[in-house]
Design a protein around this motif. Structure first.
Motif, short mmCIF file in Angstrom:
data_model
loop_
_atom_site.label_atom_id
_atom_site.label_comp_id
_atom_site.label_asym_id
_atom_site.label_seq_id
_atom_site.Cartn_x
_atom_site.Cartn_y
_atom_site.Cartn_z
N TRP A 108 -16.20 4.40 -30.90
CA TRP A 108 -17.09 3.29 -30.62
C TRP A 108 -16.25 2.07 -30.28
N ALA A 109 -16.60 1.38 -29.19
CA ALA A 109 -15.93 0.12 -28.84
C ALA A 109 -16.85 -1.01 -29.28
N HIS A 110 -16.46 -1.72 -30.34
CA HIS A 110 -17.30 -2.78 -30.92
C HIS A 110 -17.21 -4.03 -30.06
N GLU A 127 -16.19 1.65 -19.67
CA GLU A 127 -16.85 2.11 -18.45
C GLU A 127 -15.92 2.97 -17.60
N SER A 128 -14.63 2.64 -17.59
CA SER A 128 -13.66 3.40 -16.82
C SER A 128 -13.09 4.58 -17.60
N ARG A 129 -13.54 4.77 -18.82
CA ARG A 129 -13.14 5.87 -19.69
C ARG A 129 -11.69 5.78 -20.15
N VAL A 134 -18.40 5.12 -26.56
CA VAL A 134 -19.59 4.32 -26.28
C VAL A 134 -19.38 2.90 -26.80
N LEU A 135 -20.22 1.98 -26.34
CA LEU A 135 -20.18 0.61 -26.83
C LEU A 135 -21.05 0.51 -28.10
N LEU A 157 -22.22 4.39 -21.44
CA LEU A 157 -22.13 3.94 -20.05
C LEU A 157 -22.09 5.09 -19.05
N ASP A 158 -22.25 6.32 -19.52
CA ASP A 158 -22.31 7.46 -18.61
C ASP A 158 -23.70 7.49 -17.98
N LEU A 159 -23.81 7.02 -16.73
CA LEU A 159 -25.11 6.88 -16.09
C LEU A 159 -25.82 8.21 -15.89
N SER A 160 -25.06 9.30 -15.88
CA SER A 160 -25.70 10.60 -15.69
C SER A 160 -26.63 10.95 -16.85
#
Length: 537
Positions: A108-110, A127-129, A134-135, A157-160
């Motif tokens: 997790w990115a806080h 977003e760029s992995r 996840v955020l 942020l994985d839009l799929s």
């Protein structure tokens, strides 16, 4: 469930506090470890050197409320936490060297704590992995009570994973493809696949694009549509679309037209000229028939593409122009390089994205939708709707899609043909009589261009098959093979020849493979396309 690892900046204000009163305050980093249903296994707590003491205090408090959580204090040398370049670089370098193990841990990115710049950097890295997780956004309870950790929202942020968003992106991509094709519902699978890829490249890349194809195949039209698409997507600046046919440039005039010149650079240079490359600054430069450029101009162009700088004629100072290049050619530049007429380094530079546009004779299934498009354009220009009657339409399509129509001028020929019939159509109806007259006109137009193709009569079956085999053939088989070879002699590719030979029966098949049918026929006589390509040309 995989152990949770949190990466977050220390909140120098929100996470601070001294004395017992600090436990009545909501502190995001501490609260994140107080959720019983989301136990944090490890916390990478990032701070600057100036706030190390506060970070150690937060670590001590977390050990009290969540002894299961290991807290690592990560000190980054950040002098200015509001400097985007500095924060991103330090965080990126740390993340690149971190031993992420997505098979065994979840990350997790806080993004609740830290400066806004730090939060943006965390977003970009997730977003760029670079940070493969996840955020995590934390917030206090609406009615804050001591010990209440508030809530945690996770943002992937994985839009799929988001069907609604994915559908919108798909729709936007389909709209862009339709735009590039000018709304024409093309039926040629190869051309549709080509346009799909061009759409992706047009809006994602500023590298040079090379369009290869015969005159009239639509290179100029497609280049302009790519520019308009990039403009709509804010992929180009305030610049314009600049088009030049290099076949019209000769001698000193070529360099002057492209790169500009200073006053007095040569006899007749009475004023300064900016040149087309500078005119295309922050826009798109389309150089059609780039193979016609001289070697000197090719060298100057290579420098301009790579460095965005060049010398105008007669100038002792460079000028700058940031343009995207789209080039077109009807030549095989590989052969031009081998012959020394085209620089190999320039070819290598513009050959990153190369697309071969098929001619109209290779896209006969697209003739019908293009006729409808041309009639619609005519109606807009002439304020007069014109239609084919049923018999006339069938007669024109039968001829237009047959081997008798080479379409040597490609879409220019088709456009002129439809325009003639629409102009002569009384009462807005194109009749069989008009179609027959137009077919006669087209046959006359192509008679000279197609005359060499009749040389298939000179095909020497004895040489191809051997005298014994050729003489052993029935006359029927011999005449049939000669007819097939005439088509092969005119065709550019195996698929093109197959389309012409099996034009009628292909429409009755669920799976169309003209090339395979022709390949098997030739193999029956001990021939291959490669052999014919050498022998018949």
């Amino acid at each position: 469930m995989k152990p949770i690892v949190v990466i977050g900046f220390l909140g120098t204000q929100l996470d601070s506090g001294q004395g017992a009163g600090r436990w009545s305050k909501w502190r995001p980093t501490v609260a994140l470890t107080q959720h019983e249903d989301k136990v944090v296994a490890r916390l990478e707590l990032i701070c600057t050197r100036a706030h190390t003491a506060l970070a150690e205090g937060v670590r001590a408090d977390i050990s009290t409320v969540s002894p299961e959580t290991t807290v690592n204090v990560v000190v980054l040398d950040i002098a200015d936490p509001w400097d985007f370049g500095e924060v991103y670089t330090r965080l990126y370098d740390w993340a690149r060297n971190y031993a992420f193990d997505t098979e065994r841990e979840q990350y997790w990115a806080h993004i609740t704590t830290g400066t806004h710049v730090a939060q943006i950097c965390m977003f970009l890295l997730a977003e760029s992995r670079v940070i493969p997780g996840v955020l995590a956004q934390t917030s206090p309870a609406k009615r804050q009570r001591q010990g209440d950790p508030g809530s945690v929202a996770l943002i992937d942020l994985d839009l799929s994973r988001y069907d609604a968003i994915a559908k919108r992106f798909d729709a936007e991509q389909r709209d862009a493809v339709t735009f590039l094709k000018s709304g024409i519902a093309t039926r040629n699978a190869r051309f549709n696949a080509l346009i799909d890829e061009i759409e992706h490249v047009a809006v994602r890349s500023r590298a040079p694009i090379l369009l290869v194809g015969p005159t009239g195949a639509g290179k100029s039209f497609l280049a302009r549509r790519m520019y308009e698409l990039k403009k709509a997507r804010h992929q180009v600046g305030t610049g314009v679309f600049v088009e030049v046919n290099c076949a019209t440039l000769r001698g000193d005039g070529a360099a002057s037209a492209l790169f500009g010149h200073r006053k007095g650079a040569f006899t007749g240079a009475a004023t300064e000229r900016a040149g087309l490359l500078r005119t295309a600054h922050e826009g798109v430069l389309f150089l059609d028939e780039i193979g016609e450029l001289g070697l000197d101009e090719q060298a100057m162009l290579l420098k301009a593409i790579e460095e965005k700088r060049f010398f105008p004629m007669g100038a002792d100072r460079e000028v700058a122009s940031d343009f995207q290049l789209i080039a077109g050619t009807n030549r095989d530049l590989r052969e031009e390089v081998a012959a020394g007429r085209f620089r190999d380094d320039l070819f290598a530079r513009i050959n990153l994205w190369t697309y071969a546009l098929p001619g109209l004779a290779q896209r006969t299934e697209d003739i019908e939708p293009n006729i409808e498009h041309l009639l619609m354009l005519h109606a807009g220009e002439a304020n007069r709707v014109v239609r084919f009657n049923a018999e006339a339409r069938a007669a024109y399509l039968r001829f237009a899609q047959s081997a008798d129509a080479p379409w040597s001028g490609n879409f220019r020929d088709l456009s002129a043909s439809v325009t003639r019939m629409a102009t002569l159509a009384d009462g807005g109806r194109i009749t069989v009589g008009l179609v027959e007259a137009e077919i006669a006109r087209l046959r006359w137009l192509w008679q000279r261009a197609s005359a060499p193709s009749h040389g298939a009569q000179d095909v020497d079956l004895n040489a191809l098959l051997g005298t014994e085999r050729a003489e052993a053939m029935d006359l029927f088989d011999r005449l049939q093979l000669e007819a097939v070879l005439r088509i092969c002699q005119q065709a550019r590719t195996l698929s093109d020849a197959g389309r012409q030979l099996f034009h009628a029966s292909r429409t009755q098949r669920s799976v169309v493979n003209d090339a395979d049918r022709l390949r098997k026929y030739l193999a029956k006589h001990g021939l291959s396309w490669d052999t014919l390509s050498t022998a018949l040309r």
